[in-house]
Design a protein around this motif. Structure first.
Motif, PDB file in Angstrom:
ATOM      1  N   PRO A   1      27.908  -9.149 -17.345  1.00 18.24           N
ATOM      2  CA  PRO A   1      26.974  -9.761 -18.292  1.00 18.24           C
ATOM      3  C   PRO A   1      26.531  -8.794 -19.391  1.00 18.24           C
ATOM      4  O   PRO A   1      25.841  -9.167 -20.324  1.00 18.24           O
ATOM      5  CB  PRO A   1      25.791 -10.174 -17.414  1.00 18.24           C
ATOM      6  N   ARG A   2      26.968  -7.543 -19.287  1.00 15.18           N
ATOM      7  CA  ARG A   2      26.651  -6.549 -20.320  1.00 15.18           C
ATOM      8  C   ARG A   2      27.650  -6.726 -21.468  1.00 15.18           C
ATOM      9  O   ARG A   2      28.772  -6.236 -21.422  1.00 15.18           O
ATOM     10  CB  ARG A   2      26.750  -5.158 -19.712  1.00 15.18           C
ATOM     11  N   ILE A   3      27.256  -7.453 -22.489  1.00 18.00           N
ATOM     12  CA  ILE A   3      28.140  -7.831 -23.595  1.00 18.00           C
ATOM     13  C   ILE A   3      28.013  -6.812 -24.721  1.00 18.00           C
ATOM     14  O   ILE A   3      26.908  -6.456 -25.132  1.00 18.00           O
ATOM     15  CB  ILE A   3      27.794  -9.245 -24.123  1.00 18.00           C
ATOM     16  N   ARG A   4      29.144  -6.382 -25.243  1.00 18.26           N
ATOM     17  CA  ARG A   4      29.177  -5.456 -26.374  1.00 18.26           C
ATOM     18  C   ARG A   4      30.089  -6.031 -27.446  1.00 18.26           C
ATOM     19  O   ARG A   4      31.205  -6.461 -27.158  1.00 18.26           O
ATOM     20  CB  ARG A   4      29.707  -4.091 -25.949  1.00 18.26           C
ATOM     21  N   VAL A   5      29.607  -6.009 -28.669  1.00 20.35           N
ATOM     22  CA  VAL A   5      30.390  -6.463 -29.819  1.00 20.35           C
ATOM     23  C   VAL A   5      30.480  -5.273 -30.771  1.00 20.35           C
ATOM     24  O   VAL A   5      29.457  -4.685 -31.131  1.00 20.35           O
ATOM     25  CB  VAL A   5      29.715  -7.660 -30.527  1.00 20.35           C
ATOM     26  N   TYR A   6      31.703  -4.920 -31.148  1.00 19.28           N
ATOM     27  CA  TYR A   6      31.913  -3.765 -32.019  1.00 19.28           C
ATOM     28  C   TYR A   6      32.325  -4.209 -33.415  1.00 19.28           C
ATOM     29  O   TYR A   6      33.007  -5.219 -33.585  1.00 19.28           O
ATOM     30  CB  TYR A   6      33.011  -2.858 -31.444  1.00 19.28           C
ATOM     31  N   ARG A   7      31.936  -3.421 -34.407  1.00 20.97           N
ATOM     32  CA  ARG A   7      32.347  -3.659 -35.789  1.00 20.97           C
ATOM     33  C   ARG A   7      32.822  -2.325 -36.357  1.00 20.97           C
ATOM     34  O   ARG A   7      32.162  -1.301 -36.207  1.00 20.97           O
ATOM     35  CB  ARG A   7      31.178  -4.176 -36.612  1.00 20.97           C
ATOM     36  N   TYR A   8      33.969  -2.388 -37.010  1.00 25.46           N
ATOM     37  CA  TYR A   8      34.535  -1.201 -37.631  1.00 25.46           C
ATOM     38  C   TYR A   8      34.656  -1.425 -39.130  1.00 25.46           C
ATOM     39  O   TYR A   8      35.142  -2.463 -39.563  1.00 25.46           O
ATOM     40  CB  TYR A   8      35.934  -0.910 -37.066  1.00 25.46           C
ATOM     41  N   THR A   9      34.192  -0.463 -39.898  1.00 20.05           N
ATOM     42  CA  THR A   9      34.398  -0.493 -41.336  1.00 20.05           C
ATOM     43  C   THR A   9      35.491   0.523 -41.661  1.00 20.05           C
ATOM     44  O   THR A   9      35.889   1.319 -40.794  1.00 20.05           O
ATOM     45  CB  THR A   9      33.095  -0.167 -42.097  1.00 20.05           C
ATOM     46  N   LYS A  10      35.971   0.514 -42.874  1.00 17.69           N
ATOM     47  CA  LYS A  10      37.059   1.386 -43.278  1.00 17.69           C
ATOM     48  C   LYS A  10      36.725   2.836 -42.923  1.00 17.69           C
ATOM     49  O   LYS A  10      35.639   3.334 -43.233  1.00 17.69           O
ATOM     50  CB  LYS A  10      37.293   1.257 -44.779  1.00 17.69           C
ATOM     51  N   GLY A  11      37.659   3.482 -42.231  1.00 14.07           N
ATOM     52  CA  GLY A  11      37.491   4.878 -41.853  1.00 14.07           C
ATOM     53  C   GLY A  11      36.877   5.099 -40.484  1.00 14.07           C
ATOM     54  O   GLY A  11      36.928   6.199 -39.944  1.00 14.07           O
ATOM     55  N   GLN A  12      36.290   4.054 -39.883  1.00 15.48           N
ATOM     56  CA  GLN A  12      35.713   4.211 -38.545  1.00 15.48           C
ATOM     57  C   GLN A  12      36.803   3.998 -37.499  1.00 15.48           C
ATOM     58  O   GLN A  12      37.794   3.309 -37.748  1.00 15.48           O
ATOM     59  CB  GLN A  12      34.590   3.207 -38.316  1.00 15.48           C
ATOM     60  N   ARG A  13      36.583   4.558 -36.319  1.00 24.89           N
ATOM     61  CA  ARG A  13      37.566   4.390 -35.237  1.00 24.89           C
ATOM     62  C   ARG A  13      36.915   4.679 -33.891  1.00 24.89           C
ATOM     63  O   ARG A  13      35.832   5.245 -33.813  1.00 24.89           O
ATOM     64  CB  ARG A  13      38.764   5.298 -35.441  1.00 24.89           C
ATOM     65  N   PHE A  14      37.629   4.278 -32.851  1.00 25.49           N
ATOM     66  CA  PHE A  14      37.276   4.606 -31.483  1.00 25.49           C
ATOM     67  C   PHE A  14      38.547   5.193 -30.894  1.00 25.49           C
ATOM     68  O   PHE A  14      39.555   4.510 -30.769  1.00 25.49           O
ATOM     69  CB  PHE A  14      36.840   3.354 -30.733  1.00 25.49           C
ATOM     70  N   GLY A  15      38.524   6.481 -30.567  1.00 26.06           N
ATOM     71  CA  GLY A  15      39.714   7.174 -30.098  1.00 26.06           C
ATOM     72  C   GLY A  15      40.282   6.570 -28.821  1.00 26.06           C
ATOM     73  O   GLY A  15      39.642   5.784 -28.118  1.00 26.06           O
ATOM     74  N   GLN A  16      41.516   6.963 -28.529  1.00 24.36           N
ATOM     75  CA  GLN A  16      42.205   6.474 -27.339  1.00 24.36           C
ATOM     76  C   GLN A  16      41.367   6.785 -26.104  1.00 24.36           C
ATOM     77  O   GLN A  16      40.879   7.897 -25.936  1.00 24.36           O
ATOM     78  CB  GLN A  16      43.572   7.121 -27.227  1.00 24.36           C
ATOM     79  N   HIS A  17      41.197   5.780 -25.241  1.00 19.77           N
ATOM     80  CA  HIS A  17      40.394   5.951 -24.034  1.00 19.77           C
ATOM     81  C   HIS A  17      40.794   4.898 -23.011  1.00 19.77           C
ATOM     82  O   HIS A  17      41.533   3.974 -23.318  1.00 19.77           O
ATOM     83  CB  HIS A  17      38.899   5.819 -24.360  1.00 19.77           C
ATOM     84  N   VAL A  18      40.304   5.055 -21.801  1.00 23.34           N
ATOM     85  CA  VAL A  18      40.512   4.081 -20.731  1.00 23.34           C
ATOM     86  C   VAL A  18      39.141   3.600 -20.293  1.00 23.34           C
ATOM     87  O   VAL A  18      38.270   4.408 -19.955  1.00 23.34           O
ATOM     88  CB  VAL A  18      41.263   4.706 -19.533  1.00 23.34           C
ATOM     89  N   ASP A  19      38.930   2.294 -20.336  1.00 27.09           N
ATOM     90  CA  ASP A  19      37.656   1.739 -19.886  1.00 27.09           C
ATOM     91  C   ASP A  19      37.556   1.842 -18.374  1.00 27.09           C
ATOM     92  O   ASP A  19      38.548   1.668 -17.663  1.00 27.09           O
ATOM     93  CB  ASP A  19      37.525   0.271 -20.291  1.00 27.09           C
ATOM     94  N   GLY A  20      36.377   2.097 -17.891  1.00 25.66           N
ATOM     95  CA  GLY A  20      36.140   2.145 -16.454  1.00 25.66           C
ATOM     96  C   GLY A  20      35.714   0.787 -15.934  1.00 25.66           C
ATOM     97  O   GLY A  20      35.454  -0.143 -16.693  1.00 25.66           O
ATOM     98  N   SER A  21      35.661   0.657 -14.634  1.00 24.86           N
ATOM     99  CA  SER A  21      35.166  -0.581 -14.034  1.00 24.86           C
ATOM    100  C   SER A  21      33.675  -0.434 -13.786  1.00 24.86           C
ATOM    101  O   SER A  21      33.126   0.672 -13.809  1.00 24.86           O
ATOM    102  CB  SER A  21      35.901  -0.892 -12.734  1.00 24.86           C
ATOM    103  N   ARG A  22      33.041  -1.536 -13.532  1.00 24.38           N
ATOM    104  CA  ARG A  22      31.595  -1.517 -13.307  1.00 24.38           C
ATOM    105  C   ARG A  22      31.268  -2.503 -12.200  1.00 24.38           C
ATOM    106  O   ARG A  22      31.676  -3.665 -12.266  1.00 24.38           O
ATOM    107  CB  ARG A  22      30.883  -1.895 -14.600  1.00 24.38           C
ATOM    108  N   ASP A  23      30.564  -2.048 -11.188  1.00 23.31           N
ATOM    109  CA  ASP A  23      30.108  -2.956 -10.136  1.00 23.31           C
ATOM    110  C   ASP A  23      28.862  -3.681 -10.613  1.00 23.31           C
ATOM    111  O   ASP A  23      27.968  -3.073 -11.208  1.00 23.31           O
ATOM    112  CB  ASP A  23      29.806  -2.184  -8.856  1.00 23.31           C
ATOM    113  N   GLU A  24      28.805  -4.959 -10.377  1.00 21.06           N
ATOM    114  CA  GLU A  24      27.664  -5.792 -10.779  1.00 21.06           C
ATOM    115  C   GLU A  24      27.061  -6.397  -9.515  1.00 21.06           C
ATOM    116  O   GLU A  24      27.526  -7.415  -9.024  1.00 21.06           O
ATOM    117  CB  GLU A  24      28.109  -6.910 -11.739  1.00 21.06           C
ATOM    118  N   PRO A  25      26.005  -5.769  -8.943  1.00 21.07           N
ATOM    119  CA  PRO A  25      25.407  -6.285  -7.715  1.00 21.07           C
ATOM    120  C   PRO A  25      24.966  -7.751  -7.816  1.00 21.07           C
ATOM    121  O   PRO A  25      25.064  -8.482  -6.836  1.00 21.07           O
ATOM    122  CB  PRO A  25      24.200  -5.374  -7.501  1.00 21.07           C
TER     123      PRO A  25
END
Length: 88
Positions: A59-83
């Protein structure tokens, strides 16, 4: 978008990827459930070893916006336990 995007910035290091983007983050079980309904038929019943049951979307929602020149480097998302969803 009316809520406004916060700046999400992180310099690359040995643990984290470079991040430079706008982000809106909120908690919404309703949105997570609607996303889950759309994708659940494409998901396996379990993942990992030992196998863990797939329960839905966080339920933790994230919305990303990128403008020219912005970036998010290569990565691996982790898992998350939701009790609240029956996770650990």
């Amino acid at each position: 978008e009316r809520r406004g995007f916060d700046e999400a910035k992180q310099k690359a290091n040995s643990v984290y990827a470079h991040r430079d983007n706008g982000r809106i983050e909120f908690n919404s079980p309703e949105v997570a459930y609607q996303i889950w309904l759309r994708m659940k038929s494409f998901m396996p019943e379990s993942v990992g070893s030992p196998a863990r049951q797939v329960l839905g979307c966080s339920p933790r929602i994230r919305v990303y916006r990128y403008t020219k020149g912005q970036r998010f480097g290569q990565h691996v998302d982790g898992s998350r336990d939701e009790p609240e969803m029956g996770g650990r």
